[in-house]
Design a protein around this motif. Sequence first.
Motif, PDB file in Angstrom:
ATOM      1  N   ALA A 101       0.832  -1.199   0.000  1.00  0.00           N
ATOM      2  CA  ALA A 101       0.000   0.000   0.000  1.00  0.00           C
ATOM      3  C   ALA A 101       0.873   1.258   0.000  1.00  0.00           C
ATOM      4  CB  ALA A 101      -0.938  -0.004   1.207  1.00  0.00           C
ATOM      5  N   GLY A 102       1.937   1.243   0.790  1.00  0.00           N
ATOM      6  CA  GLY A 102       2.856   2.384   0.811  1.00  0.00           C
ATOM      7  C   GLY A 102       3.518   2.604  -0.536  1.00  0.00           C
ATOM      8  N   ARG A 103       3.922   1.520  -1.185  1.00  0.00           N
ATOM      9  CA  ARG A 103       4.529   1.613  -2.526  1.00  0.00           C
ATOM     10  C   ARG A 103       3.556   2.256  -3.500  1.00  0.00           C
ATOM     11  NH1 ARG A 103       3.643  -1.201  -7.178  1.00  0.00           N
ATOM     12  NH2 ARG A 103       2.220  -2.627  -6.121  1.00  0.00           N
ATOM     13  N   MET A 104       2.289   1.816  -3.458  1.00  0.00           N
ATOM     14  CA  MET A 104       1.280   2.354  -4.374  1.00  0.00           C
ATOM     15  C   MET A 104       1.032   3.842  -4.124  1.00  0.00           C
ATOM     16  SD  MET A 104      -1.623  -0.576  -4.601  1.00  0.00           S
ATOM     17  CE  MET A 104      -1.275  -2.212  -5.227  1.00  0.00           C
ATOM     18  N   LEU A 126      -1.707   4.541   6.396  1.00  0.00           N
ATOM     19  CA  LEU A 126      -1.319   3.124   6.365  1.00  0.00           C
ATOM     20  C   LEU A 126      -1.680   2.425   7.676  1.00  0.00           C
ATOM     21  CD1 LEU A 126       2.096   3.483   4.534  1.00  0.00           C
ATOM     22  CD2 LEU A 126      -0.028   2.544   3.586  1.00  0.00           C
ATOM     23  N   ASP A 127      -1.491   3.110   8.788  1.00  0.00           N
ATOM     24  CA  ASP A 127      -1.829   2.530  10.086  1.00  0.00           C
ATOM     25  C   ASP A 127      -3.340   2.342  10.252  1.00  0.00           C
ATOM     26  OD1 ASP A 127       0.851   2.501  10.761  1.00  0.00           O
ATOM     27  OD2 ASP A 127       0.755   4.330  11.987  1.00  0.00           O
ATOM     28  N   SER A 128      -4.132   3.176   9.574  1.00  0.00           N
ATOM     29  CA  SER A 128      -5.593   3.117   9.715  1.00  0.00           C
ATOM     30  C   SER A 128      -6.197   1.865   9.089  1.00  0.00           C
ATOM     31  CB  SER A 128      -6.230   4.344   9.063  1.00  0.00           C
ATOM     32  OG  SER A 128      -6.220   4.218   7.639  1.00  0.00           O
ATOM     33  N   GLY A 129      -5.511   1.274   8.111  1.00  0.00           N
ATOM     34  CA  GLY A 129      -6.058   0.108   7.418  1.00  0.00           C
ATOM     35  C   GLY A 129      -7.108   0.454   6.366  1.00  0.00           C
TER      36      GLY A 129
END
Length: 192
Positions: free
Chosen positions: A90-93, A141-144
């Motif tokens: 997700a971070g990469r995207m 990212l932490d939130s999901g």
Amino acid sequence: MPPPLILASASPRRRQLLEEEGYVIEVDPSGVDEPEPDGPVDAPAFVAELAWRKAHAVARRRGSGLILAADTTCALDGLLLNKPVDRADAGRMLRAQEGREVEILTGICLYHAGRLEWVGAVESSVVLVRRMTDPERDEHLDSGRWEGKAGAYGVQDDDPFVTVVSGSWSNVVGLPMERLGRLLRDHPAIAP
């Protein structure tokens, strides 16, 4: 009243969009794999084929009914960004899209299982993904909230870093309701 639909998806967002418009639906996820291609592909053809495969799988299993299937992806530099597999993905995207306009494509397929007839379409919208600070990105990212969402975000979550620039808002969510309505009106042989 719109015809009853069998939604070939477990997406709560698609279900909510349909129910808000008054559709009577039954959920029957297709179980079809949704791989992210390794290299450049024809994005409209990809989402159209995947939507058809999902609808066809449910139609074969059920034998009757009007099946609705969809597939949504983000197209960027000839590559597709589907659902992230984990937080790092997700971070990469997100980093790939920041500061850029991104095309959101949804393929939809209406499949009349009893007659083995179908019609499909592809809808395109554009979003602007603004640059985020490291703390903003980490909070997201932490939130999901990225889970199960093409490109790792959702406009329906009021993510402040994503703005729909052109096209259908519901398409960015995952089901272009305007296009679905036109397909149902324009193809009465498919929709009983």
